[in-house]
Structures are given as structure tokens and as C-alpha cells.
Scaffold this active site. Structure first.
Site, PDB file in Angstrom:
ATOM      1  N   GLU A 112      -5.101  41.726   7.492  1.00 16.78           N
ATOM      2  CA  GLU A 112      -6.152  41.792   8.487  1.00 16.78           C
ATOM      3  C   GLU A 112      -7.616  41.644   7.758  1.00 16.78           C
ATOM      4  O   GLU A 112      -8.410  42.398   7.816  1.00 16.78           O
ATOM      5  CB  GLU A 112      -6.160  43.254   8.956  1.00 16.78           C
ATOM      6  CG  GLU A 112      -4.966  43.457  10.045  1.00 16.78           C
ATOM      7  CD  GLU A 112      -4.682  44.876  10.307  1.00 16.78           C
ATOM      8  OE1 GLU A 112      -4.312  45.119  11.511  1.00 16.78           O
ATOM      9  OE2 GLU A 112      -5.090  45.803   9.518  1.00 16.78           O
ATOM     10  N   ASN A 113      -7.623  40.532   7.192  1.00 11.78           N
ATOM     11  CA  ASN A 113      -8.904  40.212   6.662  1.00 11.78           C
ATOM     12  C   ASN A 113      -9.483  38.969   7.573  1.00 11.78           C
ATOM     13  O   ASN A 113      -8.837  37.878   7.517  1.00 11.78           O
ATOM     14  CB  ASN A 113      -8.985  39.778   5.250  1.00 11.78           C
ATOM     15  CG  ASN A 113     -10.138  38.708   4.972  1.00 11.78           C
ATOM     16  OD1 ASN A 113     -11.282  39.177   5.337  1.00 11.78           O
ATOM     17  ND2 ASN A 113     -10.100  37.792   4.213  1.00 11.78           N
TER      18      ASN A 113
END
Lengths: 715, 715
Positions: B327-328
């Protein structure tokens, strides 16, 4: 100190029961009979109005502030959040003008918590702001607890009623003894109990650290003490410091007890050379009084104690150090010719004199290390120096006698919470009873009292349920004015405080259901809960007599799940009294009484089926039968009472005999509703006579009906 | 890893729901449908006879013995004592011939718990003796848990049935992720969960230690990490070692996760120089996905990670180290011209490529420190070296694809226990579904799965209730043969295991009553308990959407007291299905259904009075009204069904509209009985048509009746 001879205690309880029957009006709380404060403040006056507790709630300080008070405010806010489910500020608000609660403390008070601490505070709540004033940080802590107890709610939201409180303790020494020797308690258990103590304004943890059954504190000088005397279950010195600091944060002193010369088997496992018999010694696993005792005749004993007590004096900052001194019967002294020769040589006429000699030596050691000596009643012998504090398991009279002779003292007789007596009896017990003849100066020597949690039959799982909520009522006895003694109102408030104590992590309420589930092997526990709601563990020292166990036994039986002072029984008994007083109609509360009796009768078959499948409950089988008997008997009595038809001639004696049978303890458990059942049967048998009796005459008789028959009926 | 996009997960659940409807016969347990084993062993065959468990019960060993196994036997005996209320031996018996249980272990197994550990064992119980054989100590530990699960009782006493068990796990990696970053959990909470994991044969604690919301592990090299990133709530390295040792004692590995380069705000509070934006940074208090991310372009970042991960690699003995990697979104990368220039210079076409570059650098560091790298799905990019382990939040298909390409993997999709889905859905989720087309070699790369306890909305008070008992069913999915999938039987056994887990100190059962008492301010909680028994917290990520809170909010509301997978609702739903299937009489279960509906209707007034006095419950007011509506509606439907009289024309739509209204979540809570109510109303409205329908036709229709109307009725 185990009061093996419990006669004085019993006598005291009988007085107490008499006293509790007079429900004297609680003058100080007269203006607000429905508040939930416990202990009741010295002076409380409710006004009109209320302070809203909403999302903008904040706390500010004027005047003194320190890390301890700041941490207390933080804990206060988190508890308020937990109850209100509102996220509140962190830390102190800058603006005292806009804060809901303003604290005005004058100073930090004592660096080390002290019996001299000023714990007074005042709390003024108006509809705009609350102001808490105190001379010391500890006083402010006490006031914060009062504020939390005032929290209430309705359709409009949470609030605290407008009130003026001026408060200070009646006694400066308000303690809880926890025996961690018979059963070790993890540090977290002690911490949550410190939190609960603070919530009801207790201020002394008496830490009973050594016993025949365990030596629980690390000694760096004599590591064999804890190393061989504790089964590996002891507190490191770091942990002790952690606990002392935790207590100090809450304004609580920690008084350690190292019980000598008796009660010392666990010392001797690693140091048999200190004993009066040759040894070897092993950790005691049984309950009772045992013979091992330090040898008071050898200089090496005092060298050892000097080094050990010096080490402990440095570890524990409190002014007082408790040396126990109780229940040494001297059998090993009698059996040791060298000790007998020593007595003769020194002109010590008996073992009491020898123990006094020992105490004098220990006193010298403690003085050297800057400590005030404290010990149980037995140390109170002729020539005892005045500075020593007497801890009384014998009673208020013994304490008064000591006070008259110039000794300070603390009362534990009547506060033995391990003996499973109802709260009302402890509540009626007073270190300075109303009929005390002490002068003011003498009375001031009575420092207060301590509830004693002796731990033969408690584990981390059950200890909270033996301490709480009853100890909250003892806390009230020690803090509140003597005339706060309305038993009904105490019980009403106690139910509220009991639930509020749960927010501190206490397990006294929630563990019972878990224990019943385990006993039932995961099956439906409803029938078992019905039974357990009206039974209590047997009182005093009967549990061990009736159902012997050791310190290694599992404490997971029905007797462990059952709690003292059954609330369901108390309610049932009150309903029966109301019903019987409502002669000749017998209508008041009749529906509730009938429902309860029916549940007892109807539960028995399910309960028996459950018991069949759960061997750990086999011992409860007779109780299931008794429950059914009591239900059936009560229903028959109700039926005669409501119909007005007299029962057959033999009915009364047969039923009283059945009740008598049910009243006998089984599995160390007993029904707490027996007197009410007797009353119902006697009343039913006399229903015909009622026609010639006035209601007033009848009412006077009802109370006497519960007495057990002078001789077994039918004989 | 927070699966923000939950569509894949949802699809999976829909498949799962379909799968669970086929209650395939449990072949392996066919010989004893009523045992309480969870997970079900690979092979179990009950024989006639039983081994008595009485006061003489003892354990002996033949062959290998070590300190770990000895300590496990000691714990085993104490748990047996707790359940049986009998005092048993301490330590091992000398005489294997006379012992009730004999352990024959071959060797200690791995010194450091390993994914390669041999956990197999066999257990033979005859009426004379039980023999537990295992290649390793860990195998023996697994067998001891099985023995405890076999304990039963009847009028004769406790016993274990005669049985032959050959057991080994289906997957070598059976984990529970605990996120201690969003909410810190005291060490004791982790310990009791390790005990529970061991009880159901889980073997990996995935310790999610760092996040935007907290950095929870002490770094001696970079003390500002925990010093500034944890609010003082972190684990010291000594505590970490203590936990790792505690886990090892139970045959459980500890895999630490340090989530990078995203999910790293808390790192940057003390080390803003590591960030891709200039900072300063503060600990994140909200839930969600956030932009702060390590700067992958600076060599200093890798120097820092080399030093930090080297420190952690030395602290954590496990072969694997999890680097997160999820989830970057790269917003801070996009906003930083220097990072953009770096990408161009290195020919990295997008942020995925940049993150792959970062991962390659980290992989080199981890290799140097002797660790195997593990990361979430996102790290699965072209050129990923084969040794890296993929942790899949996307699903079994993604995992299969990785396995096909040569990567090992672990499944968490479908095991997100924080999302409040019912046990049955997790139970149907399989890392290697029956329709898998993987070859045996590829399938062996699917190592297993992990339940994920993300901690946005749990505290020490509630976390157990989110993990247990549902995770026991996940443990069964990962240990037992694929064809063990009887949902009804799973629920029956789950109820037993849930209670047995309490003996380990878990609070999942007992804390609800406590929380209700707090919400009710100490007043009678009966009405509230009736409500809470049939509601559940909303699923997936809707709680945060409907009732926003922060990481600092109190989690003491009704939504926190409510539990996933309402057992009362499941029972009610089953009763309604049985009742409706019993057309045209509608007699089956009708009394129970009627009683339940009546209780809902009659509870509402008391509940509303309670809510009035308890502001923390104000948000539940609409639920009280809904409960009454559902009760009344159900009773009306029952009445039409039993009388056979058709309701008025408009009745059906009006009632469906009312149910629709009640089905809408309030206070982030929803009723778990809505489909049953719809079925009752639809059935009642068609009661006339019944006369033309055969019972078989009718039965087929009942299941389809619960579907919500295609459009709101009446529009």
C-alpha cells in the site's frame, strides 16, 4: 496471622449483627440519599444544578502540579473516556477558566507516602465548573476518585450533580493485607488491587511476604531464602520497587511483613541453621500452624536478621516494618535442650519471655535501620517499648487496652475477609466503637484498620472475588464518619462500586461465569448459576476442615466459584420478610418469592443431568437435591399462607427437619437462604393462629422465626 | 496490510458461502461424530473402552526428554487439574509402566522453531494407558493438546476415550498476525494468545511491529524510533526475547514485520531524514492509508536499514523477516523532484519499478544478515528473486500464480478476522482449494496461511473476542485434511473449544458481560444482553465509515461489546428454517421462535429505560426500536402461519419495508437475524398458496425467501 481461636471474633460478630440491625440514619448523606459515593465523605451537601460532562470536558490546574498528579489526571481522563465512550483531551488544559474541572493543590505532600499525610480535600461542583482543592497531591487524588464516583447520566447526557464536599479520613491507616506467601500473586494482580484500593481511598498495602508456605521476596544477600523457599515464585527487588512506585503514584504506602520467629518454615529450607530444630526443612504445603521457628538464642540469628532486615529496610521506604510475631507455640524451643538452658541462664521464665527477648533484639536491629517496628498482638508483652505498633487480630478491646497503655495500634479483627462473612458484619466492625471509653489522646493512638486477605484458598483467578466488593465497605468504615452505618444504603452503593471497580481490570464479577463454564465442561451453565447464586462457601476455617486441600491443589471447584455474601440470597430474604410482614394477606413480594422457589424446584433435574456429565461437579449433587427440597418446601408454605388453610399436624416438623438437612454444608458450601425457609414454614404452620393475632404482634414474631430448632424436630 | 479494495475478498466470500452450503461428510471423523477435537486430526479412529483420569493420573517419558517438553507436561498437568479439580502429580513419574500417559519422543527437533519442523505425532489410548509418540518435542506438544481436548466425563468420572490418532499438519505455516502498532498490546495479552494458538496447533506469531500509528520495538541503535514513535508503548528487547522464548516453549515461531517503505510514518517522527517529504512527521492517529514513505533514492536510507535490520535480525531468531511492502501509493515520491530525477536516471519507469529497486536493495541487506525476505503481494514484481516469500492479501488465485512461477507463499486473504465475518466464511477459505490446478511440486510452495488481527479497533480488553474462537476454525483449515468441512459440526466443536480456551486466561467470553455492565452504569443488563446477543458489528471497513474514531478513542462502546458471528442469531436462524420447512403445520421449533420473538418485543421498553439513564448507550436507541419491530413483525407472521389465515394485501410490503429499515446499520451495528425475518414474512404472506404446494416444493422455496427485495417495497 490466622486467628485459630475464633471465639472472640465470633462474639464480636454477634455484637455486630445486633448493631447492624439498628439502621441509624446517615446524617451526613441526608441531603442526597441516592448518591453512589463510597466511602461517604465527611461532609456532603448536594445543591441544585449539574455540571455537564461532554466532549469538551477538560481538566486544568491552578497552583501546585507534579508528575504524580499529572499522571493521576491522565488516568482519570482515560477512565472517564471508558465510561462515557467519548474521546477526551490528553493532558492538562492550559485555560483554567474554561476547564470543567480545576485542581488547586497546595503542595506535593510527603515524598514517601506517610501515615502523617494530609489526605483532605474539598470538591465544589456548580453548573459551570468543578473545583477540587487539596493541601497535597494525595488529597487531590482522593478528590479525583470522588469526582469519578459522582458521574451520572440521563437523557441529556453525562453529568456530575452540583455538590459541596469537605472530606478527610477518620483514620490515617486504612489498609489491605495481601498474603502472597500461601499463594503467590503475579504483579499485575497486586497492581489492579492497588488501583481498586485507590478508588475507595485505602492507603496501605500490607504485603505479607514470608510464611511457612513461601518466601516471596528476592534477597541479594541471602539468595537461598527465595531461591529455595519459593518454588521460583517470588518478586525480584526490581519488581518490588516497581510495585512500591505504583502504589506511591496512587498515594498508597507499602508496609512489608517478614513474619518471625514463627511462620518461618520457608526461611529454613535454605537456612536450616537458623532453625530451632535440626532440620532439614521443606516448604510447607498444608494450611495451619506449624512448629518451625527461628532459634532466638544464637547470635548468628541476629547477625543474619541484621543483614537481611537491613537489606529490606533499604528496599522498602515506608517508616514501618512488620515482623509478624504471631502464633509461635514454641514446641521446637521446648524440644531443644540448648534453648532450654539459655532460658534458664537468662532467667526467662517461659516461651513468651523468650519471644519478648527475641523481639527486643529485633527492635534494636530495626531502630538501627531507621524503621518503626510493628507486630501482631502477641508482641504486646510487658516491657514492650512504646514506639512499637500493635496489629490486633484479637479485637478492638485489646487495641483499646494497648492504646490506654500508650501503644499505637491497627485493627484487623473483624476485617478477616478470607473468612467469607457478609459485608454487613465487617461494616459494623469499628476500631473505635461508639461505646469506646478512650480519651481523645488515647483514641488518637488507634490508627485504623486493615482488611486481611489470607491466601490459603485463593489464586490469581479468585482473589479479587474474595477482596471485592466487600473491602470497599471496610474502606468506608475506616474513612467515613462513625455514624455512616445504614446497611441497606451501603449494599445499594456497594453494587454500583463493584461494577465500577471492574474498569480497573478486577475480575471479581466476571470470573465466576468463566469458572462455571469450565466446571460444566462448556455446557449450558444456567442451572448451575441458579444454584451458585444462593450458596456461599462455609465460613471461618470450616472449608479446610470439611474439604481438605493443600497449597498445590487446584482452586477451581464450585466452592471457589461461589462468592461470599450472596446478593440473590439477600434479596430473597428481604422479599420473604416483606411477604411475612404483610400478614394476613401475604401478598407483598409473593410473586417474586414464588418465581424464585419455582426456579429452584425446576432447575434441579437439569442441574442433576449437568452434574452427571461433569465429574468436577459430582460433589455438588447433594446441593442440587437440597435446592429442589428448599424450592418445594417453600412453595408448599406459600400455598398454605395464601390459602389460609392450616397444614397437617406433622407437616411443620417434617419440613423443618428437611430444611435442617439442607442447612448442613456440602462440598464446603452452604445455602444462604435457610432462615427464610424456616420462617416460611413456621409462619405457614401458624397461619390459623393468625386470626387471633394483630398485624403488629405478628410482625414482631416474624424476626424470631428463623432460629434453628432447639433440638432436632421429631426427636 | 489493509485490503482497502475489498472486492476480490468479497467475491471470495460469496464463493465461500456457496461452498459452505455443501456440508460434505467428514470422512476422517466418521467413526466419532461427537468428539470435540479442533483441529480434527489427519486420522482418528475411536475404539471401545476408556482410560480413567483420576487422582492417580501421571505422565512418564520413554526416550527423549528435554526442558521444553518437561515444562509442557507441567502445564498440561496443571490444566488437567484445573478442569478436574483434582490435585495431580508434579513432574514426571519415574515408572512408565504405571503411568496413565507415556510420552515417547525421538528427539528435540529444531533448536529454533522452523517451518521445517516435524510436528507429527500419534496417540494411542487404551483402557490401560495412553501412548504419545512423536519424532520431536514439538510433535509431542501437539499431541498433549489433543489429549486435553479428548478429556470427557460422566457419572463414573473423568476419562479419555480409547482412540488411535495419527496426526500431522496439512500446511507447515499456520499463523496469527497480531498488529500491535495501531493499538499496543501488553505482553501478557500476547502470551495468553500464544497459549491459545498452541491449544489449536497454530505455529507462527506474525508480529506486526511498526506502522504509521506506532513503532513498537526498542532499537538500541536508533532509540528515536521507539522513543518518538510509540507514545512510550513499545516492547523492550528483553521483552521481545521473553516473548520469543515463550513462543518457542510452545513450538511457535515469531516472525517480525517491519513495514517499509510505506506504512512508516512512526519511523519518520524521530527520523524525518528517512522520509520522501521534508517533514516534520507526527504519529498518525487516524485509520487508513497514508502518504509518508521512506526515500528509496538515498544511500543513507540503506545504511540505516542495514544497521536497523541487522539489529532486528540478531534479536529475532526466525529464518524469515517480513518487510511489509504494501500500500505505498507513492504520492510523496511523485512530489519530490529529486526522487523523480533518480527514477529517470536509473530508467525506472514508474513507482512500482522504484519500489522493486528498493526491495532488491533490502533483499541484499537481509541476505547479508541471514534472513529470508517475506512481503505482501505488492512485492511480487518481475525479477523478484525466487527465495522471497509472498504473503497474499489478494487471494488464493494470486498465490497459485506465484507458486506456478516458483515462489513460496502464505495466504491471508479470507482470513481477515478484523473484518467481523462469520467463522463459516473463514472456514471455507482454503489456501489450496479443491479445484486447484497446481502440480504437487507447485502446491508444496503454498506454505499455509495466517489469520490477521489488524488492530485499529481493538484494545487489550476486546482483542481476544476478535481473535477467538473464530481463529480456531482457521487453525483447523490449515491443519486438518481438506475434506474436513462440515460447518455444523465445526460450530458445535467451536463452542466447546471456546470455553476451553478460557482456562488459558483469554477474555473473549467473559469481557462482554463486564462491558455491558459498564455501559449500563451498574444497572441490570438483562435487556441489553438480549439486544447484543442478536447484533454484530458491521463488516469490512464500514465501522470506520459509519462511526469514525481515532487510535486514541475509547473502545468501550456497544459496538466493542458486540461480538462477531452471533451464536444466538445462528440458533434463531436455524430454528426459523426448521419451522418454515415444517409446512404446512409450522410446528417445529415454533415455541422457541415465539419465545425469542416475544422476548425481543417485551425487552424494548426496559431497554429504552436503561438507554435513557446511560448516555453511552444513547446511540443504541434506534436498535431498541428495531428489536421491538422485529419481534412484533415475527410474531404477526407466526400467527398467520399457525392459523393458516392469509394476511391483508398490504401487510407483506409494509412488513418488508419495516424489516428493511431495521436492517440498516445503526451505531455501526446490525442485526444478524434479518433474512430469517424476511423469510417469516414472505412465508406468512404465501400461506394460502401453500395449499397448492407440496412440502418438497415448499422446502426448496424457503431458502430463497431471505433475499432482500429488488427495489424498496412500496416504491
Amino acid at each position: 496471622m490466622r486467628a485459630r481461636t475464633y471465639l472472640p471474633f465470633l462474639l464480636c460478630l454477634i455484637c455486630a449483627a445486633g448493631a447492624s440491625a439498628q439502621t441509624a440514619p446517615d446524617a451526613s448523606a441526608a441531603s442526597a440519599p441516592q448518591h453512589n459515593l463510597m466511602p461517604v465523605p465527611a461532609s456532603v451537601r448536594f445543591n441544585s444544578g449539574r455540571l455537564a460532562v461532554n466532549k469538551t470536558f477538560s481538566v486544568a490546574a491552578r497552583g501546585h502540579m507534579d508528575a504524580r498528579l499529572q499522571a493521576a489526571v491522565e488516568r482519570f481522563l482515560r477512565r472517564l473516556e471508558g465510561r462515557t465512550v467519548m474521546e477526551l483531551q490528553r493532558g492538562l488544559a492550559a485555560d483554567a477558566g474554561g476547564a470543567a474541572l480545576v485542581i488547586e493543590a497546595v503542595g506535593a505532600g510527603r515524598a514517601v507516602p506517610s501515615v502523617e499525610e494530609d489526605e483532605s480535600y474539598s470538591l465544589e461542583v456548580s453548573d459551570r465548573q468543578a473545583t477540587l482543592k487539596a493541601a497535597t497531591t494525595v488529597g487531590a487524588l482522593r478528590g479525583l476518585e470522588t469526582f469519578l464516583q459522582l458521574l451520572d447520566g440521563d437523557r441529556e447526557g453525562h453529568f456530575v450533580p452540583a455538590v459541596s464536599i469537605r472530606d478527610k479520613p477518620r483514620f490515617p491507616w486504612r489498609g489491605l493485607l495481601i498474603d502472597v506467601a500461601r499463594h503467590y500473586e503475579p504483579l499485575e494482580v497486586l497492581k489492579r488491587n492497588l488501583d481498586a484500593m485507590a478508588a475507595v481511598k485505602l492507603n496501605v498495602l500490607h504485603w505479607h511476604l514470608t510464611e511457612n508456605q513461601g518466601f516471596r521476596i528476592e534477597s541479594k544477600k541471602f539468595p537461598r531464602l527465595h531461591g529455595m523457599g519459593s518454588d521460583g515464585q517470588f518478586y525480584t527487588q526490581d519488581e518490588a520497587r516497581e510495585l512500591i512506585a505504583y502504589a506511591r503514584e496512587r498515594g498508597i504506602r507499602v508496609v512489608p511483613e517478614f513474619d518471625i520467629p514463627g511462620h518461618a518454615t520457608a526461611w529454613l529450607v535454605g537456612h536450616p541453621e537458623l532453625g530451632s530444630a535440626p532440620g532439614p526443612y521443606t516448604i510447607e504445603r498444608k494450611a495451619g500452624i506449624f512448629d518451625p521457628v527461628l532459634d532466638p538464642t544464637r547470635e548468628e540469628t541476629y547477625k543474619f536478621l541484621d543483614a537481611f532486615l537491613g537489606e529490606m529496610a533499604a528496599l522498602f521506604p515506608d517508616e514501618f516494618l512488620h515482623i509478624g510475631g504471631d502464633e509461635n507455640e514454641g514446641k521446637h524451643w521446648d524440644a531443644n535442650p540448648r534453648i532450654q538452658a539459655f532460658k534458664k541462664e537468662k532467667g526467662l521464665k517461659d516461651n513468651h519471655a523468650l519471644q519478648t527477648y527475641f523481639n527486643q533484639r529485633v527492635l534494636t536491629i530495626l531502630k538501627k535501620h531507621g524503621k518503626t517496628m510493628m507486630g501482631w498482638d502477641e508482641i504486646f508483652q510487658p516491657d514492650l517499648p512504646k514506639g512499637v505498633v500493635i496489629h490486633s487480630w484479637r479485637g478492638a478491646a485489646a487495641l483499646a487496652e494497648a492504646a490506654r497503655q500508650g501503644y499505637k495500634g491497627v485493627l484487623s479483627n473483624g476485617f478477616y475477609i478470607d473468612l467469607i462473612f457478609p459485608t454487613s458484619q465487617h461494616y459494623a466492625n469499628d476500631p473505635l466503637p461508639a461505646d469506646s471509653t478512650l480519651t481523645a489522646e488515647e483514641a488518637a493512638r488507634v490508627l485504623g484498620g486493615e482488611a486481611t486477605m489470607w491466601s490459603e484458598w485463593v489464586t490469581a483467578e479468585t482473589i479479587d472475588s474474595r477482596i471485592w466488593p466487600r473491602t470497599a465497605a471496610i474502606a468506608e468504615r475506616l474513612w467515613s464518619p462513625r455514624d455512616v452505618r445504614d446497611v441497606e444504603d451501603m449494599y445499594r452503593r456497594l453494587a454500583v462500586i463493584s461494577v465500577r471497580l471492574e474498569e480497573l481490570g478486577l475480575t471479581h464479577e466476571k470470573n465466576q461465569a468463566m469458572m462455571l463454564r469450565r466446571l460444566a465442561g462448556g455446557r449450558e451453565t444456567g442451572p448451575l448459576a441458579t444454584l451458585v447464586s444462593v450458596i456461599e462457601p462455609v465460613k471461618e476455617y470450616r472449608r479446610y476442615q470439611q474439604r481438605p486441600q493443600t497449597m498445590l491443589s487446584p482452586l477451581t471447584g464450585l466452592v471457589d466459584a461461589a462468592r461470599p455474601d450472596s446478593e440473590a440470597a439477600r434479596r430473597f430474604n428481604a422479599s420473604v420478610e416483606a411477604l411475612l410482614s404483610d400478614a394476613p394477606r401475604f401478598a407483598a413480594h409473593s410473586r417474586g418469592v414464588r418465581d424464585t422457589l419455582t426456579a429452584w424446584r425446576d432447575t434441579a433435574p437439569e442441574l442433576e443431568a449437568l452434574i452427571d456429565r461433569s465429574p468436577a461437579l459430582h460433589e455438588a449433587r447433594p446441593l442440587a437435591a437440597d435446592l429442589s427440597t428448599l424450592g418445594t418446601t417453600g412453595l408448599e408454605a406459600l400455598s398454605y399462607l395464601s390459602s389460609g388453610v392450616a397444614p397437617p399436624a406433622a407437616w411443620r416438623d417434617a419440613k423443618l427437619a428437611a430444611i435442617e438437612q439442607a442447612s448442613k454444608p456440602k462440598a464446603a458450601l452452604e445455602f444462604a437462604v435457610i432462615p427464610s425457609l424456616r420462617q416460611l414454614v413456621v409462619a405457614a404452620s401458624e397461619v390459623a393462629r393468625l386470626k387471633q393475632t394483630t398485624p403488629a404482634e405478628w410482625k414482631a414474631q416474624v424476626k424470631t422465626m428463623a432460629a434453628p430448632p432447639a433440638k432436632p424436630p421429631g426427636k
